[in-house]
Design a protein around this motif. Sequence first.
Motif, PDB file in Angstrom:
ATOM      1  N   ASP A  68       0.830  -1.209   0.000  1.00 55.20           N
ATOM      2  CA  ASP A  68       0.000   0.000   0.000  1.00 55.20           C
ATOM      3  C   ASP A  68       0.867   1.263   0.000  1.00 55.20           C
ATOM      4  O   ASP A  68       0.608   2.208  -0.753  1.00 55.20           O
ATOM      5  N   GLN A  69       1.904   1.276   0.818  1.00 55.92           N
ATOM      6  CA  GLN A  69       2.816   2.426   0.856  1.00 55.92           C
ATOM      7  C   GLN A  69       3.537   2.573  -0.481  1.00 55.92           C
ATOM      8  O   GLN A  69       3.723   3.689  -0.965  1.00 55.92           O
ATOM      9  N   VAL A  73       2.496   1.761  -3.440  1.00 54.17           N
ATOM     10  CA  VAL A  73       1.584   2.318  -4.448  1.00 54.17           C
ATOM     11  C   VAL A  73       1.475   3.830  -4.276  1.00 54.17           C
ATOM     12  O   VAL A  73       1.516   4.585  -5.263  1.00 54.17           O
ATOM     13  N   LYS A  74       1.378   4.296  -3.037  1.00 54.15           N
ATOM     14  CA  LYS A  74       1.308   5.739  -2.780  1.00 54.15           C
ATOM     15  C   LYS A  74       2.611   6.433  -3.191  1.00 54.15           C
ATOM     16  O   LYS A  74       2.582   7.507  -3.795  1.00 54.15           O
ATOM     17  N   SER A 133       2.765   6.670  -6.945  1.00 54.10           N
ATOM     18  CA  SER A 133       1.906   7.743  -7.458  1.00 54.10           C
ATOM     19  C   SER A 133       2.609   9.094  -7.354  1.00 54.10           C
ATOM     20  O   SER A 133       2.596   9.889  -8.304  1.00 54.10           O
ATOM     21  N   GLU A 134       3.233   9.341  -6.217  1.00 56.07           N
ATOM     22  CA  GLU A 134       3.967  10.606  -6.047  1.00 56.07           C
ATOM     23  C   GLU A 134       5.143  10.676  -7.019  1.00 56.07           C
ATOM     24  O   GLU A 134       5.405  11.720  -7.625  1.00 56.07           O
TER      25      GLU A 134
END
Length: 71
Positions: A29-30, A32-33, A36-37
């Motif tokens: 999950d981290q 993926v974030k 994105s950034e």
Amino acid sequence: MKKPKTFEEGLQRLQDLLAQMQDEQTTLDQSVKLYSEAAQLIQYCNETLNSAKLQIQEIDSSLAAPAGPEA
């Protein structure tokens, strides 16, 4: 994502994100974030590079242009 103030700041943040993504403790999950950034930062850096390239081309064109008639 907070927009970087400079191209160099954007590149540094990208390096930091890459290090975090490579850390085995980073969850999916981290990651993926972070990805994105990173994608947004890559877009910012590409736009900044393209702008600089256009400015350089304009400078080169103005230097290559024949000068007007001299007085």
